[in-house]
Scaffold this motif. Structure first.
Motif, short mmCIF file in Angstrom:
data_model
loop_
_atom_site.label_atom_id
_atom_site.label_comp_id
_atom_site.label_asym_id
_atom_site.label_seq_id
_atom_site.Cartn_x
_atom_site.Cartn_y
_atom_site.Cartn_z
N GLN A 118 0.84 -1.21 0.00
CA GLN A 118 0.00 0.00 0.00
C GLN A 118 0.87 1.25 0.00
O GLN A 118 0.59 2.23 -0.69
N GLN A 119 1.89 1.17 0.82
CA GLN A 119 2.84 2.26 0.99
C GLN A 119 3.37 2.79 -0.35
O GLN A 119 3.56 4.01 -0.50
N ALA A 120 3.59 1.90 -1.32
CA ALA A 120 4.13 2.33 -2.62
C ALA A 120 3.13 3.25 -3.32
O ALA A 120 3.51 4.27 -3.91
N LEU A 121 1.85 2.89 -3.25
CA LEU A 121 0.84 3.69 -3.94
C LEU A 121 0.53 4.97 -3.17
O LEU A 121 0.41 6.05 -3.76
N VAL A 122 0.43 4.84 -1.84
CA VAL A 122 0.18 6.03 -1.02
C VAL A 122 1.29 7.06 -1.26
O VAL A 122 1.02 8.24 -1.50
#
Ligand code: SF4
Ligand code: SF4
Ligand code: SF4
Ligand code: SF4
Lengths: 130, 260
Positions: A118-122
């Protein structure tokens, strides 16, 4: 719309929270930069061009998306200039002034695999869109 | 000892192992981690622009929740740790940001950076100690050659993160040794893997990862550990010929403590 380079350079400087005039042009930031080869304008050039008010070219340059925000330049600058903060301020200014975005939600399905955190997209949306 | 704990969004989804084994090991070591209630994603990126207030607010809420419980706040994800630490510094030392964030949130007691933020590894070092930790190991990782991958977020800028020596960090190596394995020191362990650009520019990320993997392999590392889900993903997804397997720090800990 009228574009005032000096005024924009001042805005970028204020936004960055750093003082590019402290730069002594040693080049250590650029020597530390893992994206040096990818950049048309290198970290020390961001610093000197903002000081000169020569920012239109920076705002239009792909170099603003090549910075990895790794803070190597910030860590290693002997004068406490924080070049990454200036590059970020240029990037944010480009996003705000031009209404451009480097990532659209429509791009996401093609990017996502079953492992991507998720962190990559956030973080990509934080970086590339306002 | 009881701490407030901030898992962050990725540890609830793709990085469940980082969270699960972190909790399990803490419990086994006599540490209570109390998850912050109704926490929100920190945003993963520290807002460098000084005029961005809204993007700092979710972190302020988390920091304030720990303050209200009188607890230090423990993080695991390197990115969460970076964001929460730096927003906390802003609230302590930047009048403009502190005033605007408090005006917006209107808390019963204004927040001024009172919470102490520490990373899981710092918690282990302080609360248990690596010598004591070594005594609790039931399954020593003898003969394993493990490299620490620090990356960027947890170390830099050191004057804000205050985690370890940014150019020659040692805490993960101390951790690896405490678990009975050999800590392999390699030059690229604190250089960036290009995690941010993996979404839009995989070729650039691949170049970065190739350098890191080559450096690790060259010094004899047979596996790497990290605290960052984005590092883990990027190092795995974009590795080339020199690929070395990567796991989370808490998985290794659980293995050594016989919990995995
Ligand atoms: S933060 Fe950006 S400019 Fe600075 S060293 Fe890293 S990649 Fe280069
Ligand atoms: S390292 Fe600092 S002082 Fe040296 S060129 Fe870069 S910004 Fe200027
Ligand atoms: S850094 Fe990461 S994992 Fe942590 S909450 Fe923020 S986005 Fe999510
Ligand atoms: S994902 Fe890469 S960019 Fe992030 S902290 Fe990890 S090393 Fe740095």
């Amino acid at each position: 719309m009228h574009f005032d380079q000096k005024e924009t350079a001042n805005l970028i400087t204020r936004m960055s929270g750093t003082d590019p005039k402290k730069c002594m042009k040693c080049g250590k930031c650029s020597a530390s930069c893992p994206s040096f080869d990818e950049m048309e304008y290198h970290p020390h050039q961001f610093v000197s061009m903002v000081v000169k008010g020569d920012v239109e070219r920076l705002l239009a340059s792909k170099s603003i998306t090549k910075c990895l925000t790794c803070f190597a330049c910030v860590q290693r600058c002997p004068r406490g200039v924080e070049p990454a903060n200036l590059i970020e301020a240029v990037r944010v200014t480009a996003l705000r002034q031009q209404g451009t975005c480097y990532l659209s939600p429509d791009d996401v399905p093609a990017i996502v695999d079953d492992q991507i955190p998720q962190q990559a997209l956030v973080s990509a949306f934080r970086k590339y869109r306002k | 000892m009881t701490y407030s704990y901030y898992p962050g969004c990725t540890l609830k989804t793709k990085a469940k192992d980082l969270d699960h084994y972190g909790r399990l090991c803490a419990e086994a070591l006599g540490i209570t981690l109390e998850e912050i209630e109704e926490w929100q994603c920190c945003g993963a990126v520290y807002p460098l622009a000084q005029d961005e207030i809204a993007t700092r607010l979710s972190s302020v809420r988390t920091l304030m929740a720990a303050r209200d419980k009188g607890q230090a706040l423990v993080t695991l994800c390197s990115a969460c740790h970076h964001v929460l630490t730096r927003v906390n510094n802003d609230m302590a030392g930047n009048d403009n940001i502190r005033t605007k964030a408090n005006n917006y949130l209107q808390p019963a007691v204004p927040y001024a950076g009172e919470t102490r933020v520490l990373h899981y590894l710092q918690m282990l070092k302080e609360c248990v100690g690596f010598d004591e930790l070594a005594k609790k190991v039931v399954n020593p990782l003898k003969g394993r050659k493990i490299g620490a991958y620090y990356g960027c977020m947890i170390l830099r800028p050191a004057k804000e993160m205050a985690f370890d020596d940014p150019e020659n960090p040692t805490i993960i190596e101390e951790f690896i040794k405490a678990l009975g394995a050999e800590a392999v020191v390699y030059p690229m362990r604190n250089e960036c893997c290009g995690g941010y650009v993996t979404v839009k520019d995989a070729d650039l990320a691949k170049k970065r990862v190739a350098k890191i993997m080559h450096s690790a392999k060259d010094k004899g590392a047979e596996e790497l550990i990290t605290a960052c889900p984005l590092c883990l993903y990027n190092l795995q997804a974009n590795a080339g010929a020199d690929a070395v397997p990567v796991t989370y720090i808490t998985e290794l800990l659980a293995e050594a403590l016989g919990l995995k």
